[in-house]
Design an enzyme around this catalytic site. Structure first.
Site, mmCIF file in Angstrom:
data_model
loop_
_atom_site.group_PDB
_atom_site.id
_atom_site.type_symbol
_atom_site.label_atom_id
_atom_site.label_comp_id
_atom_site.label_asym_id
_atom_site.label_seq_id
_atom_site.Cartn_x
_atom_site.Cartn_y
_atom_site.Cartn_z
ATOM 1 N N LYS A 228 -9.285 -1.764 2.322
ATOM 2 C CA LYS A 228 -8.307 -0.858 2.914
ATOM 3 C C LYS A 228 -8.446 -0.865 4.431
ATOM 4 O O LYS A 228 -9.535 -1.137 4.947
ATOM 5 C CB LYS A 228 -8.575 0.574 2.420
ATOM 6 C CG LYS A 228 -8.212 0.842 0.985
ATOM 7 C CD LYS A 228 -8.503 2.287 0.619
ATOM 8 C CE LYS A 228 -8.200 2.579 -0.839
ATOM 9 N NZ LYS A 228 -6.766 2.526 -1.168
ATOM 10 N N ARG B 68 -7.152 1.989 -12.316
ATOM 11 C CA ARG B 68 -6.596 1.655 -13.632
ATOM 12 C C ARG B 68 -7.566 0.805 -14.438
ATOM 13 O O ARG B 68 -7.536 0.819 -15.667
ATOM 14 C CB ARG B 68 -5.223 0.989 -13.452
ATOM 15 C CG ARG B 68 -5.264 -0.331 -12.747
ATOM 16 C CD ARG B 68 -3.910 -0.736 -12.183
ATOM 17 N NE ARG B 68 -3.581 -0.002 -10.958
ATOM 18 C CZ ARG B 68 -2.455 -0.159 -10.272
ATOM 19 N NH1 ARG B 68 -1.537 -1.009 -10.682
ATOM 20 N NH2 ARG B 68 -2.238 0.541 -9.174
HETATM 21 N N1 BES Z 1 -7.351 5.480 -4.728
HETATM 22 C C1 BES Z 1 -6.201 4.713 -4.450
HETATM 23 C C2 BES Z 1 -4.930 5.528 -4.514
HETATM 24 C C3 BES Z 1 -4.663 6.385 -3.332
HETATM 25 C C4 BES Z 1 -4.077 5.863 -2.193
HETATM 26 C C5 BES Z 1 -4.924 7.721 -3.380
HETATM 27 C C6 BES Z 1 -3.804 6.665 -1.130
HETATM 28 C C7 BES Z 1 -4.637 8.526 -2.317
HETATM 29 C C8 BES Z 1 -4.065 8.005 -1.194
HETATM 30 C C9 BES Z 1 -6.065 3.580 -5.459
HETATM 31 O O1 BES Z 1 -7.247 3.069 -5.954
HETATM 32 C C10 BES Z 1 -5.370 2.482 -4.745
HETATM 33 O O2 BES Z 1 -5.932 1.953 -3.841
HETATM 34 N N2 BES Z 1 -4.163 2.160 -5.177
HETATM 35 C C11 BES Z 1 -3.391 1.152 -4.567
HETATM 36 C C12 BES Z 1 -2.813 0.291 -5.663
HETATM 37 C C13 BES Z 1 -2.194 -0.984 -5.182
HETATM 38 C C14 BES Z 1 -3.256 -1.904 -4.646
HETATM 39 C C15 BES Z 1 -1.476 -1.630 -6.333
HETATM 40 C C16 BES Z 1 -2.309 1.804 -3.741
HETATM 41 O O3 BES Z 1 -1.791 2.833 -4.156
HETATM 42 O O4 BES Z 1 -2.026 1.317 -2.665
HETATM 43 MN MN MN Z 2 -8.038 1.564 -4.686
#
Ligand code: BES
Ligand code: MN
Ligand code: ZN
Length: 515
Positions: free
Chosen positions: A295, A369
């Protein structure tokens, strides 16, 4: 915070502060009238608020009468005024808080007003107060809402500030309506106390940073809580996760030096029928860096809350163990960090989930997931007949629903209806999103059964479609709490930080199966 009920007239109550709700009895809700946004109030005539106290106590009414009639107040929600030495009352202070339009005023609003009362008073170093239950809301519902709302308001996240002023309210008295069934109200207050404290227990866990809330420490907290409330709690490590062939969970965990934890809490009350067995499965990513699909630095610190779903299930199990509904419940938390390292899984890797399904890892940041896939399947293996998972699963659910609603997904309308009823009773907002077969296209893989990332469009749905593959034909609910588990700003009724969302609905949902 200790809670007691009083059935005396409010004017007779000796207290640091007496709180009364102000409601606007004019035709329209003042909020509606004031949101024109362009500065022009449009053709709608500005209606004067008709403010009345939500109590039949004439002594309290007369103290507030001049202020309410002054025309100085808008009557908008959370508007508050504190009067000292109110004439004719035994209370030292009278706090008036507006609940907005009388017609729209519900238990949902009352929770927030109670929270706002706590936050207003605690900042003034007041440690105890009394709250007049508004008579327009059925007495039991009002008692619940006031206790739960007050407990939510009593939480502050500044644990590690040297100047932390632990300004908690110690004692709340609820002045309940005259002819209500006292025993029923006492029970409502006690239950609400358990639920509100459990919600704050969850918020405690979520508030901790990842160096102080590793999977091991989260499991220890779950164990300690379980001992206190009489739950069975097992904690498994990497060996068991591999032995169970949880390839999806392990795919995430393998990249971290912190050992993962599979937390299993079991509630089996005497006299509960063999079925149903409810499974509460939580995402427990104690820190989500994204892994190799790392990230951006900006805002990454917030990813300590990526275990909020797991913490919600631990808190819900606490409440369930104390409230003792006659239904079996198993709580499962899949806890691990999501880290980049020489051992970490990489985009393109294929993992075999416990169910046998093969998963092509497109994006290592879609890790929630993966751990839930094995958590849900394992819950079914343990005999769960109904499943609910909670997870800070996608940024996309925040795009879809913002910060106001939890995203709900269900593979079965009957289980959805149960949840919907529960969240209305619990005063939480949730909104259902679709899971049509069309979306299945998005998670097809050329090399494996499915991919772990279905791309940007409908991202929250794609994630839920992925989970659905592991719930299969077991009635299942998925709660995406990414937008709601963390308050971005403080509000009159709640501090900035972890919200504890979904716990109250889950407890109501479980209780619904016991009746
Ligand atoms: N923990 C994150 C989701 C999240 C993102 C929660 C921002 C709160 C704020 C999750 O594990 C994630 O990174 N999801 C990705 C999925 C994508 C890579 C398909 C997302 O939402 O960007
Ligand atoms: Mn994630
Ligand atoms: Zn995550």
């Amino acid at each position: 915070m200790k809670t007691t009920l009083a059935f005396s007239t409010p004017a007779e109550l000796e207290t640091e502060a007496l709180v009364a709700v102000v409601l606007d009895h004019a035709g329209k809700d003042p909020i509606e009238k004031n949101v024109s946004g362009n500065g022009k109030s449009g053709s709608a005539k500005k209606e004067k608020p008709e403010l009345k106290l939500a109590t039949s106590d004439t002594a309290v009414q007369s103290v507030a009468a001049d202020l309410l009639a002054s025309g100085e107040l808008t009557g908008r929600s959370f508007e508050s005024n504190l009067l000292h030495k109110p004439a004719g009352l035994k209370a030292k202070r009278l706090l008036l808080i507006s609940g907005g339009g009388a017609k729209k005023f519900t238990g949902y609003d009352l929770r927030r007003i109670a929270g706002a009362a706590v936050r207003t008073l605690k900042a003034r170093e007041i440690r105890s107060f009394a709250f007049i239950a508004p008579p327009s809301i059925p007495a039991e519902e009002a008692v619940r809402a006031i206790v739960e709302g007050a407990l939510v308001g009593n939480f502050d996240p500044d644990y590690y500030r040297s100047d932390r002023k632990d300004q908690k309210i110690d004692a709340l008295t609820i002045v309940a309506g005259g002819n209500a069934d006292h025993a029923a109200l006492e029970k409502a207050a006690q239950e609400a106390q358990v639920i509100g404290e459990s919600q704050n227990f969850t918020r405690d866990l979520v508030n901790e940073p990842s160096n102080r809330m590793t999977p091991t420490l989260l499991a220890e907290r779950a164990k300690k809580m379980s001992q206190e409330v009489g739950l069975k709690c097992e904690v498994y490590g990497a060996d068991k996760i591999k032995e169970l062939k949880m390839g999806a969970f392990w795919g995430v965990a393998q990249g971290s030096d912190e050992p993962p934890a599979l937390i299993v809490m079991t509630y089996e009350p005497a006299g509960a029928p063999a079925k149903p067995v409810l499974g509460l499965v939580g995402k427990g990513i104690t820190f989500d860096t994204g892994g190799i699909s790392i990230k951006p630095a900006d805002g990454m610190e917030k990813m300590k809350y990526d275990m909020a779903g797991g913490a919600t299930m631990i808190g819900a199990m606490r409440a369930i163990a104390l409230l003792k509904p006659k239904v079996k419940v198993i709580g499962i938390v899949c806890a691990t960090e999501n880290m980049p390292s020489g051992k970490a899984q990489k985009p393109g890797d294929v993992q075999i989930a416990m169910s046998g399904k093969s998963i092509e890892i497109i994006n290592t940041d879609a890790e929630g997931r993966l751990v839930l896939a094995d958590g849900l399947y394992y819950a079914r293996q343990l005999g769960c007949t109904h499943l609910v998972d909670a997870a800070t699963l996608t940024g996309a659910v925040v795009v879809a629903l913002g910060y106001a609603n939890v995203g709900v997904f269900a593979n079965d309308d009957a289980i959805y209806e149960r949840l919907h009823k529960a969240n209305e009773e619990a005063g939480e907002k949730m909104w259902r999103l679709p899971l049509d077969d069309e979306y299945k296209e998005n998670i097809k893989s050329t090399i494996a059964d499915i991919v772990n990332s279905g791309g940007r469009w409908g991202g929250a749905i794609n994630a839920a479609m992925f989970l659905k593959e592991f719930a299969e034909d077991t009635p299942w609910i998925h709660l995406d709490i990414a937008g709601t588990a963390w308050m971005e700003d403080q509000k009159p009724w709640i501090a900035k930080g972890p919200s504890g969302v979904a716990l109250r609905s889950l407890v109501e949902f479980v209780k619904g199966f016991a009746n």
